[in-house]
Design a protein around this motif. Structure first.
Motif, PDB file in Angstrom:
ATOM      1  N   TRP A  34       0.865  -1.164   0.000  1.00  0.00           N
ATOM      2  CA  TRP A  34       0.000   0.000   0.000  1.00  0.00           C
ATOM      3  C   TRP A  34       0.901   1.212   0.000  1.00  0.00           C
ATOM      4  N   ALA A  35       0.554   2.229  -0.814  1.00  0.00           N
ATOM      5  CA  ALA A  35       1.470   3.353  -0.973  1.00  0.00           C
ATOM      6  C   ALA A  35       0.721   4.672  -1.059  1.00  0.00           C
ATOM      7  N   ALA A  61      -9.128  10.562  -3.200  1.00  0.00           N
ATOM      8  CA  ALA A  61      -8.217   9.597  -3.821  1.00  0.00           C
ATOM      9  C   ALA A  61      -7.823   8.531  -2.806  1.00  0.00           C
ATOM     10  N   GLY A  62      -7.770   7.311  -3.273  1.00  0.00           N
ATOM     11  CA  GLY A  62      -7.318   6.213  -2.429  1.00  0.00           C
ATOM     12  C   GLY A  62      -5.840   5.952  -2.621  1.00  0.00           C
ATOM     13  N   ALA A  83       2.968  -4.568 -10.690  1.00  0.00           N
ATOM     14  CA  ALA A  83       1.712  -4.006 -11.163  1.00  0.00           C
ATOM     15  C   ALA A  83       1.087  -3.205 -10.025  1.00  0.00           C
ATOM     16  N   THR A  84       0.663  -1.976 -10.315  1.00  0.00           N
ATOM     17  CA  THR A  84       0.010  -1.134  -9.312  1.00  0.00           C
ATOM     18  C   THR A  84      -1.292  -0.576  -9.875  1.00  0.00           C
ATOM     19  N   TRP A  85      -2.195  -0.220  -8.994  1.00  0.00           N
ATOM     20  CA  TRP A  85      -3.443   0.397  -9.428  1.00  0.00           C
ATOM     21  C   TRP A  85      -3.964   1.307  -8.324  1.00  0.00           C
ATOM     22  N   ASN A  86      -4.655   2.369  -8.726  1.00  0.00           N
ATOM     23  CA  ASN A  86      -5.297   3.286  -7.795  1.00  0.00           C
ATOM     24  C   ASN A  86      -6.395   4.045  -8.516  1.00  0.00           C
ATOM     25  N   LYS A  87      -7.234   4.721  -7.762  1.00  0.00           N
ATOM     26  CA  LYS A  87      -8.337   5.463  -8.352  1.00  0.00           C
ATOM     27  C   LYS A  87      -8.626   6.712  -7.529  1.00  0.00           C
TER      28      LYS A  87
END
Length: 220
Positions: A34-35, A61-62, A83-87
Motif C-alpha cells: 500500500w502506498a 483519492a485512495g 503491477a500497481t493500481w489506484n483510483k
C-alpha cells in the motif's frame, strides 16, 4: 604508508563484498503493498472543474495498491515485475454548464482509474540474513481511464462536454485518457524478515505511481 592504505582499502572492499549480498538461499520475493501517491497530495481546488458555476468542489483519492515479484540473479542484482493500481474522484455537489445551447446541471464526478505495469531492476547492499537494503528504478507503462457523470447515472462521453468541464486544466488534460511510458526512481528500500520467509518493508520512490510504500514480503 602506501601498504597501510592498500591494506585498509582491501579490507574495506572485502567487507563490502560480503555485505552486498542478497540471500543466496531465498532468490525469489513476492510482496504486496500500500502506498501514498500524488493524487492524494493534490490540494482541493475549485479550478478542477471549469463550469459556469461550481459549488462544493472536492477531490478524493485512495492509496496505490501493488503486487511485486523480484528474482535475484547475482548477489547484488535482482530483476522484478510490478503491477500497481489506484483510483480517484474529482467532483462537485452542484454545477451548471452550457454546451451547444444545452445546459447540464446537477452533480458531477470525474472518475480516474490508473494501472501501471513495469520492470524493476534493483541493486542490493549492506544485507544480512534478516535485512535487505536496495535501490533501483522502475520502467513501466501507465494506463489511465476517465469517466464523467453529470446529474444522472448516464455516462457522458461527448468531447464537447468533456472539454467544457475539463477546460485547460493541465492535470486533467494530461491524465484523462491514454497510455504513456513512466519512469520511477527508487532511492532506498528496506525489507526486514521476522521469520525465515515472512517480512515487512518500506520503500521511498520518486515518480509515478507512488512516493512512499509499506509492503508485506514472502521470500522463497
Amino acid at each position: 604508508m602506501y601498504k597501510i592504505l592498500f591494506s585498509v582499502c582491501f579490507t574495506t572492499f572485502g567487507l563490502l563484498s560480503n555485505l552486498q549480498a542478497q540471500n543466496n538461499i531465498y532468490r525469489s520475493n513476492i510482496s504486496t503493498q500500500w502506498a501514498l501517491n500524488g493524487w492524494q497530495l493534490i490540494a482541493l481546488s475549485d479550478n478542477f472543474i471549469e463550469a459556469d458555476t461550481v459549488v462544493d468542489a472536492y477531490i478524493r483519492a485512495g492509496g496505490t495498491y501493488g503486487l511485486t515479484y523480484d528474482r535475484a540473479f547475482t548477489k547484488w542484482f535482482s530483476l522484478g515485475a510490478q503491477a500497481t493500481w489506484n483510483k480517484g474522484v474529482i467532483g462537485a455537489d452542484d454545477l451548471s454548464v452550457t454546451v451547444d445551447d444545452k445546459e447540464y446541471t446537477g452533480t458531477a464526478a470525474i472518475k480516474l482509474r490508473r494501472i501501471n505495469i513495469g520492470l524493476r531492476p534493483t541493486f542490493h547492499y549492506f544485507n544480512s540474513n534478516r535485512f535487505d537494503w536496495y535501490s533501483g528504478v522502475r520502467i513501466g507503462v501507465n494506463y489511465v481511464k476517465t469517466s464523467v457523470k453529470i446529474g444522472t447515472d448516464e455516462e457522458i462521453t461527448d468531447s464537447a462536454v468533456l472539454d467544457a468541464l475539463i477546460g485547460n486544466n493541465w492535470f486533467l488534460r494530461r491524465s484523462y485518457r491514454g497510455v504513456r511510458p513512466t519512469f520511477q526512481f527508487i532511492p532506498i528500500g528496506m525489507r526486514g524478515y521476522i521469520t525465515e520467509n515472512i517480512g515487512f518493508g518500506l520503500e521511498a520512490a520518486v515518480g509515478p505511481t507512488y512516493y512512499l510504500s509499506a509492503n508485506i514480503n514472502y521470500r522463497f
